[in-house]
Motif scaffolding. Structure first.
Motif, mmCIF file in Angstrom:
data_model
loop_
_atom_site.group_PDB
_atom_site.id
_atom_site.type_symbol
_atom_site.label_atom_id
_atom_site.label_comp_id
_atom_site.label_asym_id
_atom_site.label_seq_id
_atom_site.Cartn_x
_atom_site.Cartn_y
_atom_site.Cartn_z
ATOM 1 N N SER A 34 0.829 -1.208 0.000
ATOM 2 C CA SER A 34 0.000 0.000 0.000
ATOM 3 C C SER A 34 0.862 1.256 0.000
ATOM 4 C CB SER A 34 -0.923 -0.002 1.219
ATOM 5 O OG SER A 34 -1.835 -1.081 1.150
ATOM 6 N N ALA A 35 1.969 1.208 0.743
ATOM 7 C CA ALA A 35 2.873 2.360 0.782
ATOM 8 C C ALA A 35 3.450 2.636 -0.605
ATOM 9 C CB ALA A 35 4.000 2.106 1.777
ATOM 10 N N ARG A 36 3.765 1.567 -1.331
ATOM 11 C CA ARG A 36 4.292 1.748 -2.688
ATOM 12 C C ARG A 36 3.278 2.484 -3.564
ATOM 13 N NH1 ARG A 36 4.472 -1.649 -7.614
ATOM 14 N NH2 ARG A 36 6.203 -0.853 -8.852
ATOM 15 N N ILE A 37 2.021 2.131 -3.425
ATOM 16 C CA ILE A 37 0.985 2.804 -4.213
ATOM 17 C C ILE A 37 0.909 4.284 -3.850
ATOM 18 C CG2 ILE A 37 -1.491 2.940 -4.651
ATOM 19 C CD1 ILE A 37 -1.611 -0.096 -4.264
ATOM 20 N N LEU A 38 0.898 4.572 -2.546
ATOM 21 C CA LEU A 38 0.751 5.965 -2.119
ATOM 22 C C LEU A 38 1.974 6.805 -2.473
ATOM 23 C CD1 LEU A 38 -0.986 5.485 1.353
ATOM 24 C CD2 LEU A 38 -2.015 6.240 -0.805
ATOM 25 N N TYR A 39 3.171 6.259 -2.259
ATOM 26 C CA TYR A 39 4.374 6.997 -2.655
ATOM 27 C C TYR A 39 4.372 7.241 -4.166
ATOM 28 C CZ TYR A 39 6.715 6.516 1.895
ATOM 29 O OH TYR A 39 7.062 6.612 3.216
ATOM 30 N N GLY A 40 3.957 6.220 -4.909
ATOM 31 C CA GLY A 40 3.907 6.368 -6.362
ATOM 32 C C GLY A 40 2.914 7.427 -6.796
ATOM 33 N N LEU A 41 1.776 7.489 -6.109
ATOM 34 C CA LEU A 41 0.781 8.514 -6.433
ATOM 35 C C LEU A 41 1.353 9.915 -6.212
ATOM 36 C CD1 LEU A 41 -2.562 7.096 -4.951
ATOM 37 C CD2 LEU A 41 -1.992 7.431 -7.363
ATOM 38 N N LYS A 42 2.017 10.094 -5.089
ATOM 39 C CA LYS A 42 2.534 11.432 -4.778
ATOM 40 C C LYS A 42 3.669 11.828 -5.713
ATOM 41 C CE LYS A 42 4.130 14.410 -1.046
ATOM 42 N NZ LYS A 42 4.397 14.533 0.409
ATOM 43 N N GLU A 43 4.538 10.880 -6.035
ATOM 44 C CA GLU A 43 5.729 11.188 -6.828
ATOM 45 C C GLU A 43 5.456 11.255 -8.327
ATOM 46 O OE1 GLU A 43 8.581 8.863 -3.589
ATOM 47 O OE2 GLU A 43 8.236 8.015 -5.587
ATOM 48 N N ASN A 44 4.433 10.526 -8.794
ATOM 49 C CA ASN A 44 4.270 10.399 -10.242
ATOM 50 C C ASN A 44 2.901 10.776 -10.792
ATOM 51 O OD1 ASN A 44 6.938 9.059 -10.699
ATOM 52 N ND2 ASN A 44 6.026 7.498 -9.398
ATOM 53 N N VAL A 45 1.894 10.854 -9.927
ATOM 54 C CA VAL A 45 0.539 11.088 -10.433
ATOM 55 C C VAL A 45 -0.033 12.417 -9.950
ATOM 56 C CG1 VAL A 45 -1.799 10.167 -10.615
ATOM 57 C CG2 VAL A 45 0.150 8.591 -10.523
ATOM 58 N N ALA A 46 0.023 12.653 -8.645
ATOM 59 C CA ALA A 46 -0.546 13.884 -8.086
ATOM 60 C C ALA A 46 0.189 15.109 -8.619
ATOM 61 C CB ALA A 46 -0.467 13.848 -6.567
ATOM 62 N N VAL A 47 -0.566 16.137 -8.980
ATOM 63 C CA VAL A 47 0.046 17.365 -9.498
ATOM 64 C C VAL A 47 -0.349 18.593 -8.692
ATOM 65 C CG1 VAL A 47 0.378 16.553 -11.859
ATOM 66 C CG2 VAL A 47 -1.812 17.550 -11.214
ATOM 67 N N THR A 48 -1.527 18.575 -8.077
ATOM 68 C CA THR A 48 -1.968 19.734 -7.305
ATOM 69 C C THR A 48 -1.585 19.561 -5.836
ATOM 70 O OG1 THR A 48 -4.142 18.815 -6.748
ATOM 71 C CG2 THR A 48 -3.930 19.964 -8.867
ATOM 72 N N ASP A 49 -1.498 20.674 -5.135
ATOM 73 C CA ASP A 49 -1.198 20.622 -3.697
ATOM 74 C C ASP A 49 -2.285 19.857 -2.949
ATOM 75 O OD1 ASP A 49 1.102 22.061 -4.101
ATOM 76 O OD2 ASP A 49 0.200 23.999 -3.605
ATOM 77 N N GLU A 50 -3.524 20.008 -3.395
ATOM 78 C CA GLU A 50 -4.634 19.315 -2.746
ATOM 79 C C GLU A 50 -4.489 17.801 -2.890
ATOM 80 O OE1 GLU A 50 -9.526 18.942 -3.012
ATOM 81 O OE2 GLU A 50 -8.427 20.271 -4.368
ATOM 82 N N LYS A 56 -1.715 16.093 -3.401
ATOM 83 C CA LYS A 56 -0.571 15.640 -2.614
ATOM 84 C C LYS A 56 -0.904 15.615 -1.123
ATOM 85 C CE LYS A 56 2.829 17.200 -5.994
ATOM 86 N NZ LYS A 56 3.957 18.113 -6.303
ATOM 87 N N ALA A 57 -1.673 16.594 -0.676
ATOM 88 C CA ALA A 57 -2.073 16.633 0.731
ATOM 89 C C ALA A 57 -2.966 15.442 1.072
ATOM 90 C CB ALA A 57 -2.796 17.944 1.031
ATOM 91 N N ARG A 58 -3.839 15.062 0.145
ATOM 92 C CA ARG A 58 -4.708 13.902 0.368
ATOM 93 C C ARG A 58 -3.887 12.619 0.470
ATOM 94 N NH1 ARG A 58 -8.982 13.953 -4.295
ATOM 95 N NH2 ARG A 58 -9.317 11.836 -3.484
ATOM 96 N N VAL A 59 -2.841 12.510 -0.352
ATOM 97 C CA VAL A 59 -1.972 11.332 -0.275
ATOM 98 C C VAL A 59 -1.253 11.301 1.069
ATOM 99 C CG1 VAL A 59 0.046 10.176 -1.253
ATOM 100 C CG2 VAL A 59 -1.646 11.197 -2.776
ATOM 101 N N ASP A 60 -0.757 12.449 1.514
ATOM 102 C CA ASP A 60 -0.074 12.512 2.815
ATOM 103 C C ASP A 60 -1.008 12.078 3.945
ATOM 104 O OD1 ASP A 60 2.295 13.397 1.719
ATOM 105 O OD2 ASP A 60 1.837 15.523 2.006
ATOM 106 N N LYS A 61 -2.248 12.512 3.872
ATOM 107 C CA LYS A 61 -3.227 12.142 4.897
ATOM 108 C C LYS A 61 -3.490 10.639 4.872
ATOM 109 C CE LYS A 61 -7.813 13.392 6.647
ATOM 110 N NZ LYS A 61 -9.012 14.248 6.436
ATOM 111 N N SER A 62 -3.599 10.073 3.666
ATOM 112 C CA SER A 62 -3.805 8.626 3.537
ATOM 113 C C SER A 62 -2.604 7.862 4.074
ATOM 114 C CB SER A 62 -4.045 8.258 2.071
ATOM 115 O OG SER A 62 -5.229 8.845 1.577
ATOM 116 N N MET A 63 -1.400 8.406 3.857
ATOM 117 C CA MET A 63 -0.188 7.752 4.334
ATOM 118 C C MET A 63 -0.154 7.728 5.856
ATOM 119 S SD MET A 63 2.507 6.372 2.820
ATOM 120 C CE MET A 63 3.029 5.096 3.951
#
Length: 451
Positions: A255-271, A273-280
C-alpha cells in the motif's frame, strides 16, 4: 577606380564575416597568400589572426586582392553564395598564376557543393523506409530524426533540405497519429491502470503532445489529464483495500508503494498531494495498531525491536549519507550485521552480510546491485540479481576482492591511517538512450579501509 573597387569588395567581405571564426585565405596584391581567422576591417586596415602563428597582425586594405572563406563542413550555403565564391576564385586565378594550384583546390571544394550526391539521396530514402517498417515508437522516431540530422550535416549546401523537411513532417504526423491511437486504447482502461503503467502512459503522452500540433496536441493533453485523475482516484482506493485484506507488514509496504507512487508520479496539485499525505498517515497508524512490537522510522521504514537495536548500534555505518547533487528516491535502508571498522584491509578480499530494509514494496523481478567507489578509483558495479523481501527485510552480501582497483595507490586521511570507500544499493533501469544503467535506491554507506 580599380583600387576603389578592391576597397569596396574587401570591405564588404570583412563587414559580412568579421565576427565569424571560419578559416579564410587572404590573397595579396603581390601574389602571396596566407590563412587567417577573425579578420575584420578598421578603416583602411585589415586586422587578423594568422593561423600558423596565432599572432594578431594587420595589412593595408589596398594590398589585398581577395579574401576567400574555406568550405565549413555542416554549414548551409545558398546556391548564390557558392557561385559568388567560385567566381571570385576564378578571377584571382587569372591575376595570380603562382597561386593557381592552391586556388584550384579551393574552387573544387566549392564546386563539389554544386554536385548531386547519389549516396546521400539513397540514405534519405532508406531512412524513411526504415521508419515505415519500425514499430513507430518514440525511440524509433527519435532515432530517425537524429539520423536525418546527420544527413543535414553532410549536406553542406542544403541541397536536400526541402526533401528532408518534407519527409520529417510526414514522419512526425505519422508518429503522432499512430501513438495517439495507442494512447486512446490505453486510456479506455484507465480505471484499472496502476501507477507503473501510468508512468509509461504519461511519458508517451507528454512526448506525443510535444510533437503534435493544433487539435491533436489539445486532445493528447486533455487525455493525459483525464487518465491522471482516474488513476489517482482508483489507486487511492486500491492502497486502502490492499492493506485491509491482511494488515501485515508486507501488505503495508504494498500500500505504501501505491501511495508513494501517487505522490511522486501522479498527483500534481497541492490538494492531491495533501490527500496522499493524509492517507499515508492513516496507513501508518493502522499498521502499527495491527502489528505490535513494530515501529516506523521518520522515513517510513518498518523496524521490529531487533532491527531497531541494529540501527541504533550500527547506524553510523548504515546507508545514511547523501550527496547534495544526487537525485533519487530513498527506498532502501542498508545496515551491516557487524561493524566493518578495522575489518577491511586494502587489496584483501572481504565479505560482509547486511540487512536491507525497504520503505515500500519493490517491483517483481527488479534487479539490484551495489555501486562501489574506492578512493581515487572509478565506480564499480557488483550485481546482486533479484532480492526477495519478507516483512520488509532481506539479507544481502557485500563482498569484493579489490581486483577492479588493483594497482591503485591509496592515501590515508585520518589519524588511524585509514581511507574510506562508499557504496549504495541501486536498481537496474535504462538511460535516455535505452541502454542499461543503475539508479541509486539507498543513500551511501561510508566504510573505512586499512592500508
Amino acid at each position: 577606380m580599380k583600387n576603389r573597387n578592391i576597397y569596396v569588395l574587401v570591405a564588404l567581405i570583412i563587414l559580412a564575416q568579421h565576427l565569424c571564426a571560419a578559416t579564410r585565405l587572404v590573397v595579396t596584391s603581390d601574389g602571396k597568400s596566407f590563412w587567417v581567422s577573425s579578420i575584420k576591417q578598421e578603416g583602411d586596415i585589415l586586422r587578423y589572426y594568422e593561423n600558423q602563428t596565432g599572432e594578431e597582425k594587420e595589412i593595408a586594405l589596398d594590398k589585398v586582392h581577395g579574401v576567400i572563406p574555406s568550405v565549413t563542413k555542416g554549414k548551409h550555403y545558398t546556391p548564390g553564395e557558392i557561385e559568388k565564391y567560385i567566381n571570385r576564385i576564378k578571377k584571382l586565378k587569372v591575376k595570380h598564376k603562382g597561386l593557381y594550384r592552391q586556388l584550384q583546390t579551393m574552387q573544387q571544394e566549392w564546386e563539389a557543393l554544386q554536385k548531386p550526391n547519389p549516396e546521400l539521396e539513397a540514405d534519405i530514402d532508406k531512412l524513411k523506409t526504415s521508419y515505415d517498417a519500425s514499430d513507430k515508437s518514440t525511440a524509433a522516431y527519435k532515432q530517425t530524426v537524429l539520423d536525418y540530422g546527420m544527413i543535414r550535416y553532410k549536406d553542406m549546401q542544403g541541397k536536400y533540405a526541402p526533401k528532408i523537411d518534407n519527409l520529417l513532417e510526414e514522419i512526425r504526423s505519422d508518429y503522432v497519429a499512430v501513438n495517439k491511437a495507442r494512447l486512446e486504447k490505453q486510456a479506455a482502461g484507465a480505471d484499472q491502470m496502476g501507477f507503473d503503467a501510468f508512468i509509461d502512459f504519461q511519458t508517451l503522452a507528454e512526448y506525443v503532445a510535444k510533437e503534435a500540433k493544433g487539435g491533436d496536441k489539445t486532445a493528447v493533453e486533455g487525455m493525459l489529464q483525464e487518465v491522471r485523475t482516474k488513476v489517482y482516484d482508483s489507486q487511492s482506493r486500491a492502497a486502502y483495500t490492499r492493506f485491509i485484506r491482511t494488515k501485515s507488514i508486507d501488505a503495508y509496504l504494498e500500500s505504501a508503494r501505491i501511495l508513494y507512487g501517487l505522490k511522486e508520479n501522479v498527483a500534481v496539485t497541492d490538494e492531491q498531494k495533501a490527500r496522499v499525505d493524509k492517507s499515508m498517515e492513516s496507513l501508518k497508524a493502522m499498521v502499527l495498531k495491527s502489528n505490535g512490537g513494530w515501529q516506523l522510522t521518520d522515513k517510513g521504514f518498518p523496524l521490529n525491536r531487533e532491527r531497531g537495536t541494529m540501527l541504533s548500534q550500527l547506524g553510523h555505518r548504515a546507508s545514511v549519507n547523501k550527496m547534495t547533487y544526487e537525485d533519487y528516491n530513498e527506498e532502501v535502508l542498508v545496515i551491516p550485521e557487524r561493524s566493518p571498522d578495522n575489518q577491511i584491509k586494502w587489496q584483501r578480499p572481504f565479505s560482509f552480510p547486511m540487512q536491507a530494509f525497504i520503505q515500500r514494496a519493490q517491483p517483481a523481478g527488479r534487479k539490484f546491485a551495489f555501486i562501489i567507489t574506492y578512493p581515487g578509483a572509478e565506480t564499480f558495479i557488483k550485481e546482486l540479481g533479484s532480492i526477495k523481501f519478507k516483512d520488509g527485510m532481506a539479507t544481502v552480501n557485500l563482498k569484493d576482492d579489490f581486483q577492479g582497483a588493483s594497482g591503485m595507490q591509496i592515501f590515508t586521511n585520518d589519524e588511524m591511517g585509514r581511507y574510506f570507500f562508499y557504496f549504495h544499493l541501486a536498481y537496474e533501469t535504462t538511460d535516455e538512450k535505452g541502454e542499461r544503467a543503475w539508479k541509486p535506491i539507498s543513500h551511501r554507506s561510508v566504510w573505512p579501509i586499512l592500508p
